[in-house]
Design a protein around this motif. Structure first.
Motif, PDB file in Angstrom:
ATOM      1  N   ARG A  90       8.425 -11.941   2.070  1.00 20.99           N
ATOM      2  CA  ARG A  90       8.691 -11.392   0.751  1.00 20.99           C
ATOM      3  C   ARG A  90       7.363 -11.962   0.408  1.00 20.99           C
ATOM      4  O   ARG A  90       6.244 -13.137   0.989  1.00 20.99           O
ATOM      5  N   GLY A  91       6.598 -10.792  -0.074  1.00 19.15           N
ATOM      6  CA  GLY A  91       4.872 -11.106  -0.171  1.00 19.15           C
ATOM      7  C   GLY A  91       4.175 -11.052   1.244  1.00 19.15           C
ATOM      8  O   GLY A  91       2.676 -10.995   0.595  1.00 19.15           O
ATOM      9  N   ASP A  92       4.721 -10.349   2.537  1.00 17.80           N
ATOM     10  CA  ASP A  92       3.412 -10.263   3.021  1.00 17.80           C
ATOM     11  C   ASP A  92       3.539  -9.012   2.813  1.00 17.80           C
ATOM     12  O   ASP A  92       3.542  -8.438   2.157  1.00 17.80           O
ATOM     13  N   VAL A  93       1.778  -8.366   4.156  1.00 16.00           N
ATOM     14  CA  VAL A  93       1.978  -7.171   3.813  1.00 16.00           C
ATOM     15  C   VAL A  93       2.087  -6.061   5.213  1.00 16.00           C
ATOM     16  O   VAL A  93       2.303  -6.251   6.022  1.00 16.00           O
ATOM     17  N   VAL A  94       2.511  -5.141   4.077  1.00 12.81           N
ATOM     18  CA  VAL A  94       2.744  -4.112   5.751  1.00 12.81           C
ATOM     19  C   VAL A  94       1.967  -2.664   5.447  1.00 12.81           C
ATOM     20  O   VAL A  94       1.759  -1.745   4.080  1.00 12.81           O
ATOM     21  N   ILE A  95       2.158  -1.294   6.491  1.00 11.72           N
ATOM     22  CA  ILE A  95       1.561  -0.209   6.997  1.00 11.72           C
ATOM     23  C   ILE A  95       2.678   0.574   7.065  1.00 11.72           C
ATOM     24  O   ILE A  95       2.823   0.547   7.546  1.00 11.72           O
ATOM     25  N   GLY A  96       2.285   1.339   6.122  1.00 11.24           N
ATOM     26  CA  GLY A  96       3.578   3.095   6.455  1.00 11.24           C
ATOM     27  C   GLY A  96       3.178   3.965   6.363  1.00 11.24           C
ATOM     28  O   GLY A  96       2.405   4.259   5.408  1.00 11.24           O
ATOM     29  N   PRO A  97       4.227   5.010   6.546  1.00 13.43           N
ATOM     30  CA  PRO A  97       3.831   6.142   5.969  1.00 13.43           C
ATOM     31  C   PRO A  97       4.348   6.634   4.453  1.00 13.43           C
ATOM     32  O   PRO A  97       4.871   7.979   4.597  1.00 13.43           O
ATOM     33  N   TRP A  98       3.587   6.226   3.796  1.00 13.13           N
ATOM     34  CA  TRP A  98       4.623   6.090   1.658  1.00 13.13           C
ATOM     35  C   TRP A  98       3.183   7.002   1.064  1.00 13.13           C
ATOM     36  O   TRP A  98       3.561   7.214  -0.020  1.00 13.13           O
ATOM     37  N   ALA A  99       2.226   7.216   1.526  1.00 17.19           N
ATOM     38  CA  ALA A  99       1.323   8.201   0.516  1.00 17.19           C
ATOM     39  C   ALA A  99       1.818   9.288   0.063  1.00 17.19           C
ATOM     40  O   ALA A  99       2.184   9.945   0.849  1.00 17.19           O
ATOM     41  N   ASP A 100       1.303   9.445  -0.889  1.00 23.41           N
ATOM     42  CA  ASP A 100       1.584  10.916  -1.392  1.00 23.41           C
ATOM     43  C   ASP A 100       0.812  11.992  -1.327  1.00 23.41           C
ATOM     44  O   ASP A 100       1.305  12.751  -1.245  1.00 23.41           O
ATOM     45  N   GLN A 101      -0.378  11.935  -0.294  1.00 29.23           N
ATOM     46  CA  GLN A 101      -1.507  12.772   0.146  1.00 29.23           C
ATOM     47  C   GLN A 101      -0.374  12.748   1.669  1.00 29.23           C
ATOM     48  O   GLN A 101      -1.557  13.733   2.417  1.00 29.23           O
ATOM     49  N   GLY A 102       0.071  11.510   1.842  1.00 32.25           N
ATOM     50  CA  GLY A 102       0.262  11.888   3.682  1.00 32.25           C
ATOM     51  C   GLY A 102      -0.875  11.006   4.107  1.00 32.25           C
ATOM     52  O   GLY A 102      -0.893  10.446   3.909  1.00 32.25           O
ATOM     53  N   GLY A 103      -0.187  10.665   5.650  1.00 27.48           N
ATOM     54  CA  GLY A 103      -0.974   9.428   6.043  1.00 27.48           C
ATOM     55  C   GLY A 103      -0.490   7.977   5.792  1.00 27.48           C
ATOM     56  O   GLY A 103       0.394   8.180   4.739  1.00 27.48           O
ATOM     57  N   ASP A 104      -0.959   6.670   5.447  1.00 27.62           N
ATOM     58  CA  ASP A 104      -1.058   5.880   6.087  1.00 27.62           C
ATOM     59  C   ASP A 104      -1.047   5.522   4.257  1.00 27.62           C
ATOM     60  O   ASP A 104      -2.007   5.655   3.745  1.00 27.62           O
ATOM     61  N   THR A 105      -0.014   3.818   3.965  1.00 27.44           N
ATOM     62  CA  THR A 105      -0.803   3.499   2.390  1.00 27.44           C
ATOM     63  C   THR A 105      -0.268   2.064   3.188  1.00 27.44           C
ATOM     64  O   THR A 105       1.184   1.783   3.545  1.00 27.44           O
ATOM     65  N   LEU A 106      -0.057   0.776   2.078  1.00 30.04           N
ATOM     66  CA  LEU A 106      -0.878  -0.493   2.275  1.00 30.04           C
ATOM     67  C   LEU A 106       0.843  -1.057   1.231  1.00 30.04           C
ATOM     68  O   LEU A 106       0.494  -0.205   0.019  1.00 30.04           O
ATOM     69  N   GLY A 107       1.899  -1.470   1.517  1.00 33.21           N
ATOM     70  CA  GLY A 107       2.299  -2.542   0.249  1.00 33.21           C
ATOM     71  C   GLY A 107       2.735  -4.240   1.070  1.00 33.21           C
ATOM     72  O   GLY A 107       2.286  -4.692   1.935  1.00 33.21           O
ATOM     73  N   VAL A 108       3.800  -4.558  -0.490  1.00 31.18           N
ATOM     74  CA  VAL A 108       3.828  -5.759  -0.613  1.00 31.18           C
ATOM     75  C   VAL A 108       5.625  -5.841  -0.147  1.00 31.18           C
ATOM     76  O   VAL A 108       6.571  -4.784  -0.614  1.00 31.18           O
ATOM     77  N   VAL A 109       5.719  -6.414   0.663  1.00 30.07           N
ATOM     78  CA  VAL A 109       7.541  -6.513   0.783  1.00 30.07           C
ATOM     79  C   VAL A 109       7.977  -7.000   0.329  1.00 30.07           C
ATOM     80  O   VAL A 109       7.654  -8.589  -0.595  1.00 30.07           O
ATOM     81  N   LEU A 110       8.571  -6.980  -0.126  1.00 32.68           N
ATOM     82  CA  LEU A 110       9.696  -7.362  -1.024  1.00 32.68           C
ATOM     83  C   LEU A 110      11.295  -8.015  -0.652  1.00 32.68           C
ATOM     84  O   LEU A 110      12.081  -8.694  -1.486  1.00 32.68           O
ATOM     85  N   GLY A 111      11.251  -7.718   0.326  1.00 34.10           N
ATOM     86  CA  GLY A 111      12.871  -7.652   1.017  1.00 34.10           C
ATOM     87  C   GLY A 111      13.313  -7.066   2.304  1.00 34.10           C
ATOM     88  O   GLY A 111      12.200  -6.806   2.956  1.00 34.10           O
ATOM     89  N   ALA A 112      14.092  -6.395   1.947  1.00 36.78           N
ATOM     90  CA  ALA A 112      14.328  -4.624   3.017  1.00 36.78           C
ATOM     91  C   ALA A 112      13.685  -3.328   1.982  1.00 36.78           C
ATOM     92  O   ALA A 112      13.370  -2.579   2.561  1.00 36.78           O
ATOM     93  N   ARG A 113      13.032  -3.666   0.600  1.00 35.95           N
ATOM     94  CA  ARG A 113      12.218  -2.159   0.465  1.00 35.95           C
ATOM     95  C   ARG A 113      10.598  -3.133   0.570  1.00 35.95           C
ATOM     96  O   ARG A 113      10.295  -4.848   0.489  1.00 35.95           O
TER      97      ARG A 113
END
Length: 137
Positions: A90-113
């Motif tokens: 929880r609180g770590d940073v991840v990169i994944g394919p979640w961008a609205d326009q395609g490509g990668d985006t960064l996010g913050v780990v909450l647990g399984a989400r």
């Protein structure tokens, strides 16, 4: 970088404060969203040098090129070597394919989400879709 003793409360407060803010380059995009979460947890602003330096997608991509060529390269530079996403806490940073326009985006780990920012505001994605993760503190 060390997480403050009350980092979880501070992270939760930060996430609530920006929950409905839509994606806006240079104001509230994935990079500044994640940097804000890190600052809430640690007191360190890893994006201090880029705040106010861009206001459009084109300017953001030009700045990314200048800083290393990709979000992954910037994270490696500022957060160190990545770990496997399923090792993220929880609180770590991840990169994944979640961008609205395609490509990668960064996010913050909450647990399984993962909390990410998109055109509609904050969303939750599956951690299992992340490509890489970085420890925060």
């Amino acid at each position: 970088m060390i997480r403050r003793s009350n980092w979880e409360r501070r992270l939760n407060a930060y996430l609530r404060s920006v929950q409905c803010r839509p994606h806006t380059y240079g104001e509230h995009d994935c990079t500044l969203f994640v940097a804000g979460a890190i600052q809430a947890m640690t007191g360190e602003d890893l994006a201090a040098d880029v705040r106010g330096e861009y206001a459009s997608q084109e300017e953001a991509f030009a700045l990314i090129d200048e800083l290393g060529g990709s979000l992954e390269a910037i994270c490696r530079d500022r957060l160190g070597e990545p770990v496997a996403p399923l090792q993220a806490r929880r609180g770590d940073v991840v990169i994944g394919p979640w961008a609205d326009q395609g490509g990668d985006t960064l996010g913050v780990v909450l647990g399984a989400r993962v909390a990410t920012v998109c055109n509609r505001g904050q969303t939750r994605q599956m951690l299992g879709q992340a490509r890489l993760a970085w420890r925060v503190g």
